[in-house]
Design a protein around this motif. Structure first.
Motif, PDB file in Angstrom:
ATOM      1  N   GLY A   1      26.914  43.282  35.263  1.00 50.22           N
ATOM      2  CA  GLY A   1      26.914  44.068  34.037  1.00 50.22           C
ATOM      3  C   GLY A   1      27.461  43.316  32.843  1.00 50.22           C
ATOM      4  O   GLY A   1      27.878  42.164  32.932  1.00 50.22           O
ATOM      5  N   ARG A   2      27.487  44.019  31.713  1.00 46.84           N
ATOM      6  CA  ARG A   2      27.934  43.377  30.475  1.00 46.84           C
ATOM      7  C   ARG A   2      29.432  43.484  30.261  1.00 46.84           C
ATOM      8  O   ARG A   2      29.969  42.851  29.361  1.00 46.84           O
ATOM      9  N   SER A   3      30.126  44.288  31.069  1.00 44.32           N
ATOM     10  CA  SER A   3      31.564  44.488  30.888  1.00 44.32           C
ATOM     11  C   SER A   3      32.343  43.233  31.286  1.00 44.32           C
ATOM     12  O   SER A   3      32.030  42.570  32.285  1.00 44.32           O
ATOM     13  N   VAL A   4      33.365  42.929  30.505  1.00 41.71           N
ATOM     14  CA  VAL A   4      34.272  41.833  30.839  1.00 41.71           C
ATOM     15  C   VAL A   4      35.261  42.339  31.887  1.00 41.71           C
ATOM     16  O   VAL A   4      35.905  43.368  31.704  1.00 41.71           O
ATOM     17  N   LEU A   5      35.357  41.629  32.993  1.00 36.42           N
ATOM     18  CA  LEU A   5      36.193  42.074  34.104  1.00 36.42           C
ATOM     19  C   LEU A   5      37.606  41.518  33.966  1.00 36.42           C
ATOM     20  O   LEU A   5      37.825  40.427  33.435  1.00 36.42           O
ATOM     21  N   THR A   6      38.562  42.283  34.464  1.00 39.07           N
ATOM     22  CA  THR A   6      39.960  41.861  34.480  1.00 39.07           C
ATOM     23  C   THR A   6      40.515  42.019  35.887  1.00 39.07           C
ATOM     24  O   THR A   6      39.882  42.631  36.758  1.00 39.07           O
ATOM     25  N   VAL A   7      41.709  41.482  36.093  1.00 39.02           N
ATOM     26  CA  VAL A   7      42.376  41.625  37.383  1.00 39.02           C
ATOM     27  C   VAL A   7      42.570  43.103  37.731  1.00 39.02           C
ATOM     28  O   VAL A   7      42.484  43.499  38.898  1.00 39.02           O
ATOM     29  N   ASP A   8      42.799  43.914  36.707  1.00 33.48           N
ATOM     30  CA  ASP A   8      42.975  45.350  36.958  1.00 33.48           C
ATOM     31  C   ASP A   8      41.739  45.970  37.603  1.00 33.48           C
ATOM     32  O   ASP A   8      41.855  46.900  38.404  1.00 33.48           O
ATOM     33  N   ASP A   9      40.557  45.475  37.248  1.00 34.37           N
ATOM     34  CA  ASP A   9      39.330  46.002  37.854  1.00 34.37           C
ATOM     35  C   ASP A   9      39.327  45.756  39.358  1.00 34.37           C
ATOM     36  O   ASP A   9      38.886  46.615  40.134  1.00 34.37           O
ATOM     37  N   ALA A  10      39.789  44.594  39.781  1.00 32.78           N
ATOM     38  CA  ALA A  10      39.857  44.302  41.213  1.00 32.78           C
ATOM     39  C   ALA A  10      40.966  45.103  41.880  1.00 32.78           C
ATOM     40  O   ALA A  10      40.800  45.640  42.981  1.00 32.78           O
TER      41      ALA A  10
ATOM     42  N   GLU B   1      42.310  47.994  40.967  1.00 33.86           N
ATOM     43  CA  GLU B   1      42.140  49.444  40.956  1.00 33.86           C
ATOM     44  C   GLU B   1      40.865  49.912  41.644  1.00 33.86           C
ATOM     45  O   GLU B   1      40.640  51.124  41.761  1.00 33.86           O
ATOM     46  N   SER B   2      40.041  49.004  42.122  1.00 33.47           N
ATOM     47  CA  SER B   2      38.772  49.381  42.731  1.00 33.47           C
ATOM     48  C   SER B   2      38.969  50.032  44.089  1.00 33.47           C
ATOM     49  O   SER B   2      39.437  49.389  45.045  1.00 33.47           O
ATOM     50  N   LEU B   3      38.605  51.298  44.198  1.00 40.06           N
ATOM     51  CA  LEU B   3      38.654  51.974  45.499  1.00 40.06           C
ATOM     52  C   LEU B   3      37.660  51.344  46.455  1.00 40.06           C
ATOM     53  O   LEU B   3      37.947  51.166  47.640  1.00 40.06           O
ATOM     54  N   ALA B   4      36.468  50.992  45.942  1.00 34.79           N
ATOM     55  CA  ALA B   4      35.453  50.401  46.808  1.00 34.79           C
ATOM     56  C   ALA B   4      35.980  49.133  47.482  1.00 34.79           C
ATOM     57  O   ALA B   4      35.840  48.960  48.699  1.00 34.79           O
ATOM     58  N   LEU B   5      36.617  48.247  46.715  1.00 34.02           N
ATOM     59  CA  LEU B   5      37.130  47.010  47.306  1.00 34.02           C
ATOM     60  C   LEU B   5      38.224  47.294  48.326  1.00 34.02           C
ATOM     61  O   LEU B   5      38.308  46.628  49.366  1.00 34.02           O
TER      62      LEU B   5
END
Length: 270
Positions: free
Chosen positions: A150-159, A161-165
């Motif tokens: 996607g076009r969103s810039v990812l951060t460490v918080d995305d990893a 806070e990800s329930l899927a991961l």
């Protein structure tokens, strides 16, 4: 008899958290309300994910970055794009960043899993999902990898806070009988990798939250299937009107959602 576990992928839980009305339309209403057309960014994501999975099925001598790019082309679809010119432009762009990404991957080191379905049980839920890749890295151990386009810039918080991961990590640990705490998001358009090292406590926190949400959803699902009037169903599954309504596949049949301007099918392209 023990209570039946509520089966759910993280995407199901996330849909309800984003908007109970969208959840009801997508998972409970029969017949399912009409969905909108295809989104171009979903088309890109699907082509890239399939190419990266099939690349590992090639014989080792053919497992080259260029071969990965060819898999993008052969699996491409033009659904959701404005026209053929835009489709070709983004096809070539996706081909380029897949080739750049695969140039950093050792083709001789097979992952433990590619598009592997894993699952984990909590007290009231059976959580499952499909991990894009599961690596076994010297000095790091087992690492769960999730591709993003996607076009969103990812951060460490995305990893973090990800329930899927977290579910993939817990499920991989259960399946492989090994500790799995490292999770990573690989953003192919930019070549960015962001990761997070979970602890058993942080994974348990994710699973506990999912367990509580699943229990609440199981009660709502059962009440809906037992029979609700339209007014009762609307009250039990309220719409959460927000800018994301412009992306919703059920916007055309959701009165509150139509108050938000619709996005064009190609607006989500990176």
């Amino acid at each position: 008899m023990p209570t039946r576990l509520y089966p759910a992928a993280p995407s199901r839980l996330a849909t309800y958290a984003d908007c109970p009305r969208r959840y009801r339309m997508g998972y409970l209403d029969q017949p399912t309300p009409p969905r909108g057309g295809a989104w171009a960014h979903h088309t890109v994501g699907a082509a890239v994910h399939v190419a990266l999975a099939r690349w590992w099925e090639l014989p080792l001598p053919r497992r080259t970055p260029a071969a990965g790019g060819e898999l993008v082309v052969t699996g491409w679809s033009s659904e959701g794009f404005r026209d053929e010119r835009q489709s070709r432009e983004h096809r070539d762009r996706a081909r380029g960043y897949v080739e750049r990404y695969l140039a950093t991957v050792d083709p001789a080191v097979l992952p433990l899993g590619v598009e592997r379905t894993v699952s984990v049980r909590t007290e009231r839920a059976s959580l499952w999902g499909r991990a894009d890749r599961i690596d076994d890295r010297p000095g790091e151990g087992v690492v769960v990898v999730d591709y993003k386009t996607g076009r969103s810039v990812l951060t460490v918080d995305d990893a973090r806070e990800s329930l899927a991961l977290a579910v993939y990590a817990a499920g991989a640990a259960r399946t492989l009988r090994r500790e799995v705490t490292r999770v990573e998001l690989h953003h192919l358009p930019t070549g960015t990798v962001v990761g997070w090292d979970h602890t058993p406590a942080s994974i348990d926190e994710h699973l506990s939250g999912a367990d509580a949400q699943a229990a609440a959803m199981a009660t709502l699902d059962a009440a809906f299937r037992a029979g609700m009037t339209p007014d009762e169903a609307d009250a039990a599954f309220p719409p959460l009107v927000a800018p994301r309504c412009g992306w919703c596949e059920f916007r055309s049949t959701c009165g509150p959602g139509r108050s938000v301007p619709a996005h064009r099918p190609w607006d989500g392209l990176a």
